[in-house]
Design an enzyme around this catalytic site. Sequence first.
Site, short mmCIF file in Angstrom:
data_model
loop_
_atom_site.label_atom_id
_atom_site.label_comp_id
_atom_site.label_asym_id
_atom_site.label_seq_id
_atom_site.Cartn_x
_atom_site.Cartn_y
_atom_site.Cartn_z
CG ASP A 73 -1.30 -6.18 3.27
OD1 ASP A 73 -1.50 -5.34 2.66
OD2 ASP A 73 -2.23 -7.00 4.14
CG HIS A 108 -8.81 -8.70 0.43
ND1 HIS A 108 -8.16 -8.25 1.45
CD2 HIS A 108 -10.00 -8.93 1.11
CE1 HIS A 108 -8.50 -8.40 2.79
NE2 HIS A 108 -9.83 -8.90 2.51
NE ARG A 153 -8.15 -13.20 6.05
CZ ARG A 153 -7.85 -11.92 6.01
NH1 ARG A 153 -7.61 -11.49 4.76
NH2 ARG A 153 -8.20 -10.99 6.98
NE ARG A 156 -12.13 -5.54 5.92
CZ ARG A 156 -10.61 -5.91 5.78
NH1 ARG A 156 -9.95 -4.98 6.31
NH2 ARG A 156 -10.27 -7.00 5.81
N GLY A 184 -5.22 0.99 5.48
CA GLY A 184 -6.10 1.22 6.76
C GLY A 184 -7.26 2.28 6.52
CG HIS A 197 -1.95 -1.15 1.13
ND1 HIS A 197 -3.27 -0.92 0.57
CD2 HIS A 197 -1.90 -2.43 1.62
CE1 HIS A 197 -4.04 -2.18 0.71
NE2 HIS A 197 -3.06 -3.07 1.32
#
Length: 404
Positions: free
Chosen positions: A298, A210, A242, A178, A83, A78
Site C-alpha cells: 500500500d 479493497h 485489517r 468511502r 489519500g 499508489h
Amino acid sequence: MVGFDPRGYHRAPAMLQLLLDAELYAPQRVGRRNLLIGGERVLWIGADEPSLSEELEVELIDLDGLRVIPGLIDAHAHLTGGGGEAGYASRVPPMQLSQFTLGGVTSVVGLLGTDDLTRTTAQLVATARAFEEEGLSAWCYTGGYHLPPMTLTGSVRGDIVHLDRVIGFGELALSDHRSSQPTLDELLRIASECHVAGLMTGKAGVLHLHLGDGPRGFDLVREALAIAELPARVWHPTHVNRRRALFDEALELAEHGVTLDITAFPVAEGEDAYSAAEALERFLEADLDPTRVTVSSDGGGCLPQFDADGRISSFDVGSPLALSETLAELVGRGHALEDVLPAFTSNVASFLRLPRKGVLAPGADADLVVLDAEQRVRDVLCRGRWMVRGGRALVRGRFEAPRS
C-alpha cells in the site's frame, strides 16, 4: 543524482556481469551458485565458475556467500499518490524511484484509491511508463474505489485490451464508507469485463478489491462465487488482515481458489488486526494452497483512522520498505526464507501473469536483491542495472532531491 540521458533513462549495461558465490533462493533454496547476467536477463546459473573468453568484457562481483533472492514485486502501490480523504492538502505526493528500490522492490503495480477523480487512469499509465524508463518494471490497474468506473478508453475491457500497462481493475472498494456501495450485479459486470479482457490479451484480468472494515465483509464476493460462472482467480481481495474476523473470512475464500493479498501496514499492540507477518504465518499454517497468497505494501497510500462521523482523526502513509521489513521479520521468527519468499515474488508474478518476473533462472529478467547478514536489503539489480549498492541508492528518479 544521476543525470538524464535523452536517449533513454534506463540503458542495460553493455558488459557481462558474473556474480560469484551467491547463496541463491530462486525463490526455492538452490545453494551456492554463480550467476551470469547479460543485458537485462539472467543468462546462466551454475555451481562452477564458467570459463569465459578474455575478449569478453566481464565484471566480477564476489558475493561471499550472501543470500540472493528475486526482486520483490509490490502488487499494490499508489504511484501517483493516495489519500485525499481530509481535504486537498491531504493528497499524498507521487512516489519516487528509490522509495521502491531501497526496499528491494524491482516490479510494481500501481492503482488509484479514494481519489479516482483528480487522479486519473491516464496519469497512472503515464507514471507507470515513467518508472519503466527509470529502470523499474511497472504496471497498473484501471479504475479506483468507485463505480461507474473511471477509465481512459471508455470501458474497463477497453483499457485492459488497449493500454499496454493496464492488467486489471482496482482497487474497487467494498464494505467501506468511502465506497460507491456497489450491488452484486455491478460487481459481476466489472469482474466479467476483467475476465474477458484477460482472455483476449493474456494479461492477468483480475479485479483487485479493497476490503474495508464494514460488517458486511466478503458478503458480495461470497454471493458472486456462489452464482457466477467466473473463475475464482478473477478475485484478488486486499487488506484482508485489517480485521481478524475478516481474515478468517478470507481464509474460507482461499479454500475456493481465491488469491488473498495481505497488506504490510503497521499494526499497534492490541489492535484488532494481524500484521503482515502474523497473517502470512496463519495462512501457511491453514493447510491451504501456498501459492494463493501475496503480500503488498500500500505504498504511497493513506493509512487513515476515522472517527464515528467518518472523518479522519489521524493517518500514516504506506511505504514499500514494509515488504523487505516483513520478510526479515518472518525470517527472524524462525521461518525458512524459501517458505515465505514466494508470497513476495513468484506467487505475485504467477498470479498477475508477469513473465520473467519473480524467479531467478536462465531467461528470467535480471531482477535480484542481495541481503546482508541481518536479512536487510544491501544491493538491488533491476533489469541488469545496479540501483542500490551497500544500502545506498546509486540511481534516483529524475526529480528526486539528492541525498547526502
